[in-house]
Design a protein around this motif. Structure first.
Motif, PDB file in Angstrom:
ATOM      1  N   PRO A  25       2.214  -5.441  -0.967  1.00  0.00           N
ATOM      2  CA  PRO A  25       1.428  -5.374  -1.408  1.00  0.00           C
ATOM      3  C   PRO A  25       2.718  -5.533  -2.920  1.00  0.00           C
ATOM      4  CG  PRO A  25       1.612  -3.099  -0.087  1.00  0.00           C
ATOM      5  CD  PRO A  25       2.305  -4.265   0.205  1.00  0.00           C
ATOM      6  N   THR A  27       2.381  -6.507  -7.283  1.00  0.00           N
ATOM      7  CA  THR A  27       2.078  -6.357  -8.270  1.00  0.00           C
ATOM      8  C   THR A  27       2.534  -7.940  -8.600  1.00  0.00           C
ATOM      9  OG1 THR A  27       2.103  -4.164  -8.841  1.00  0.00           O
ATOM     10  CG2 THR A  27       2.418  -5.552 -10.621  1.00  0.00           C
ATOM     11  N   GLY A  59      -1.518  -3.861  -5.868  1.00  0.00           N
ATOM     12  CA  GLY A  59      -1.868  -2.268  -5.898  1.00  0.00           C
ATOM     13  C   GLY A  59      -3.070  -2.298  -7.211  1.00  0.00           C
ATOM     14  N   GLN A 102      -4.924  -1.971  -1.487  1.00  0.00           N
ATOM     15  CA  GLN A 102      -3.835  -1.674  -1.885  1.00  0.00           C
ATOM     16  C   GLN A 102      -3.941  -0.509  -2.498  1.00  0.00           C
ATOM     17  OE1 GLN A 102       0.269  -0.615  -3.842  1.00  0.00           O
ATOM     18  NE2 GLN A 102       1.117  -0.094  -1.654  1.00  0.00           N
ATOM     19  N   HIS A 169      -1.584   4.277  -1.981  1.00  0.00           N
ATOM     20  CA  HIS A 169       0.227   4.285  -1.947  1.00  0.00           C
ATOM     21  C   HIS A 169       0.666   5.003  -2.319  1.00  0.00           C
ATOM     22  CE1 HIS A 169       3.474   2.503  -3.887  1.00  0.00           C
ATOM     23  NE2 HIS A 169       3.280   1.207  -4.696  1.00  0.00           N
ATOM     24  N   ARG A 223       1.188   3.662   2.694  1.00  0.00           N
ATOM     25  CA  ARG A 223       2.575   3.573   2.660  1.00  0.00           C
ATOM     26  C   ARG A 223       3.217   4.523   2.053  1.00  0.00           C
ATOM     27  NH1 ARG A 223       5.217  -2.204  -0.683  1.00  0.00           N
ATOM     28  NH2 ARG A 223       6.149  -2.519   1.751  1.00  0.00           N
ATOM     29  N   SER A 296      13.232  -7.380   3.032  1.00  0.00           N
ATOM     30  CA  SER A 296      14.513  -8.194   2.974  1.00  0.00           C
ATOM     31  C   SER A 296      13.893  -9.418   4.145  1.00  0.00           C
ATOM     32  CB  SER A 296      16.139  -7.636   2.795  1.00  0.00           C
ATOM     33  OG  SER A 296      16.132  -7.255   1.450  1.00  0.00           O
ATOM     34  N   GLY A 335       7.329  -9.565   1.652  1.00  0.00           N
ATOM     35  CA  GLY A 335       7.166  -9.814   0.918  1.00  0.00           C
ATOM     36  C   GLY A 335       7.158 -10.878  -0.554  1.00  0.00           C
ATOM     37  N   ARG A 336       8.418 -10.736  -0.457  1.00  0.00           N
ATOM     38  CA  ARG A 336       9.072 -12.103  -1.351  1.00  0.00           C
ATOM     39  C   ARG A 336       8.621 -13.853  -0.825  1.00  0.00           C
ATOM     40  NH1 ARG A 336      14.188  -8.645  -3.533  1.00  0.00           N
ATOM     41  NH2 ARG A 336      13.664  -7.550  -1.302  1.00  0.00           N
TER      42      ARG A 336
HETATM   43  C1  FNR Z   1       6.790  -5.056  -4.876  1.00  0.00           C
HETATM   44  N1  FNR Z   1       6.649  -4.290  -3.906  1.00  0.00           N
HETATM   45  C2  FNR Z   1       5.636  -2.977  -4.121  1.00  0.00           C
HETATM   46  N2  FNR Z   1       4.976  -2.440  -3.303  1.00  0.00           N
HETATM   47  C3  FNR Z   1       3.829  -1.859  -3.745  1.00  0.00           C
HETATM   48  O1  FNR Z   1       4.019  -0.606  -2.554  1.00  0.00           O
HETATM   49  N3  FNR Z   1       2.736  -1.621  -4.589  1.00  0.00           N
HETATM   50  C4  FNR Z   1       2.904  -2.449  -4.407  1.00  0.00           C
HETATM   51  O2  FNR Z   1       1.927  -2.641  -5.453  1.00  0.00           O
HETATM   52  C5  FNR Z   1       4.459  -3.659  -5.176  1.00  0.00           C
HETATM   53  N4  FNR Z   1       4.375  -3.979  -6.394  1.00  0.00           N
HETATM   54  C6  FNR Z   1       5.622  -4.653  -6.179  1.00  0.00           C
HETATM   55  C7  FNR Z   1       5.106  -6.138  -7.307  1.00  0.00           C
HETATM   56  C8  FNR Z   1       6.642  -6.935  -6.844  1.00  0.00           C
HETATM   57  C9  FNR Z   1       6.933  -8.542  -7.873  1.00  0.00           C
HETATM   58  C10 FNR Z   1       7.935  -7.374  -5.272  1.00  0.00           C
HETATM   59  C11 FNR Z   1       8.491  -7.987  -5.632  1.00  0.00           C
HETATM   60  C12 FNR Z   1       6.656  -5.907  -4.666  1.00  0.00           C
HETATM   61  C13 FNR Z   1       7.354  -4.153  -3.083  1.00  0.00           C
HETATM   62  C14 FNR Z   1       7.054  -4.798  -1.780  1.00  0.00           C
HETATM   63  O3  FNR Z   1       5.783  -4.770  -1.469  1.00  0.00           O
HETATM   64  C15 FNR Z   1       7.791  -5.240  -0.916  1.00  0.00           C
HETATM   65  O4  FNR Z   1       7.626  -3.587   0.275  1.00  0.00           O
HETATM   66  C16 FNR Z   1       9.875  -5.099  -1.296  1.00  0.00           C
HETATM   67  O5  FNR Z   1       8.926  -6.548  -1.951  1.00  0.00           O
HETATM   68  C17 FNR Z   1      10.040  -5.676  -0.275  1.00  0.00           C
HETATM   69  O6  FNR Z   1       9.922  -6.619   0.453  1.00  0.00           O
HETATM   70  P1  FNR Z   1      10.664  -7.750   0.401  1.00  0.00           P
HETATM   71  O7  FNR Z   1      10.068  -8.094  -0.779  1.00  0.00           O
HETATM   72  O8  FNR Z   1      11.684  -7.635   0.811  1.00  0.00           O
HETATM   73  O9  FNR Z   1      10.194  -8.854   1.675  1.00  0.00           O
END
Ligand code: FNR
Length: 368
Positions: A25, A27, A59, A102, A169, A223, A296, A335-336
């Motif tokens: 998830p 934002t 979210g 979420q 969440h 989560r 990551s 994620g990213r």
């Molecule tokens: C997030 N993350 C996040 N987590 C969550 O539970 N709800 C959310 O709305 C968000 N929003 C969000 C926005 C952005 C721009 C990022 C980069 C991250 C955390 C995300 O779900 C994830 O746990 C982390 O990004 C780690 O995973 P990666 O990016 O290392 O693969």
């Protein structure tokens, strides 16, 4: 090692996935007035076309006046926002994907989030929420009842619109996590107290109400994180025993999947236990429930730095597969990499490593 384990199908209750990869998830703030539009639907559809097994939405806030501070964060209530979500899930299904929203409530982070700067937040032991500082207004029992009802309505809507599952969440220092956290939960009623099990009561009641609304077959993910955005070093459970005491009531209340948020999937949760199991590994071992790991995957360079700036070597997909093969967790959230590249999954499956894109923050400014 082949990537096969990642591409094995997975089934749990009514949820059938073609592979083990979950879009985390995230934002994106592209939903003016809380309404996800055609561009948001197309963004999620591209991830379904790119063979993501399960998409978790950014979210999306439940119906409480204080639940969001950003007009571009989507709502999960109101006719127009729900019509937007209907379009999202229809597009994802048309592309053969699966998706759950979420459901989110920021709690006191609503006031703090807009002014939050990482460099400030980690100065002290409790970061933004300094020891002794009274943060936010304590919810009355009526507020709690209303909030639980709001999550219940959103859950019923998720099912009615045709989503395949939903996630609550409960991580990262937002409302549910604020209740878990002794530093913020100073209540003296039945929703607070010294024991983590007492501070879990809100989460337990939320899960029970959501389960009541969606029935037995609909999958509920929760989560959780040991870390908080406001204070990376605060841990809720310091031992496997504490973790089991925390999670058992939640599992009994109806959680099907624990989505275990870590910054890096290779970090051992309890080093003193002489085990390299990560958070998702311990939660699966202690509860017997399905778990999702995250953190990551596929990232390198500066993006591996922790909150305190410490760096870490990137870990290969092979390390992830080794853990998946030994059944440490069931699903892997990304994620990213999925922000920059809707086709990341196919590239991994087909070994097209020369086509992988690096993450950059600029990617956040558009919906690729
Ligand atoms: C997030 N993350 C996040 N987590 C969550 O539970 N709800 C959310 O709305 C968000 N929003 C969000 C926005 C952005 C721009 C990022 C980069 C991250 C955390 C995300 O779900 C994830 O746990 C982390 O990004 C780690 O995973 P990666 O990016 O290392 O693969």
């Amino acid at each position: 090692m082949s990537a096969n384990a990642l591409f094995a199908p997975f089934a749990l209750k009514s949820l059938q996935l073609k592979n083990r990869i979950v879009m985390a998830p995230m934002t994106r703030s592209f939903s003016p007035n809380g309404i996800p539009g055609a561009d948001v639907a197309a963004y999620y559809r591209r991830r379904a076309e790119g063979q993501v097994g399960l998409i978790l939405s950014e979210g999306t806030v439940v119906e409480r006046p204080a639940s969001s501070n950003d007009p571009n964060i989507p709502h999960f209530y109101g006719e127009q926002a729900l019509a937007g979500w209907q379009h999202v899930i229809d597009e994802v299904h048309a592309a053969g994907g699966k998706m759950g929203p979420q459901l989110w409530h920021m709690g006191v982070m609503k006031e703090h989030r807009s002014g939050w700067k990482p460099s400030e937040a980690f100065e002290g032991p409790s970061g933004l929420f300094k020891p002794g500082e009274t943060t936010g207004k304590a919810m009355s029992e009526d507020d709690i009842t209303d909030t639980i009802a709001a999550f219940g309505r959103a859950a019923a809507d998720a099912k009615r619109l045709g989503f395949d599952c939903l996630e609550l969440h409960g991580a990262h220092g937002y409302l549910i996590d604020q209740f878990f956290w002794a530093g913020l939960n100073q209540r003296t009623d039945g929703y607070g107290g010294d024991a983590l099990t007492a501070r879990s009561r809100l989460a337990v009641e939320l899960v029970q109400e959501v389960r009541r609304q969606v029935g037995e077959e609909f999958v509920i993910s929760l989560r959780l994180s040991q870390w908080k955005q406001q204070d990376y070093d605060v841990k809720l459970a310091h031992t496997p025993q504490e973790m089991e005491a925390w999670l058992r009531p939640l599992a009994d209340a109806g959680v099907d999947i624990f989505h275990c948020s870590q910054r890096r999937f290779w970090e051992p949760e309890f080093e003193h236990e002489g085990s390299d199991l990560n958070f998702a590994g311990w939660v699966k071992k202690l509860t017997g429930k399905t778990t999702i790991t995250v953190g990551s995957v596929g990232l390198s360079g500066e993006f591996l730095a922790g909150f305190a700036g410490e760096s870490s070597e990137p870990r290969s997909i092979d390390e992830l597969l080794r853990r998946l093969d030994r059944n440490e967790f069931d699903l892997v959230a990304v994620g990213r990499q999925l922000i920059v590249d809707p086709n990341w999954v196919e590239k991994i499956e087909q070994g097209r490593s020369d086509e992988l894109k690096g993450y950059s923050r600029e990617a956040l400014s558009t919906l690729v």
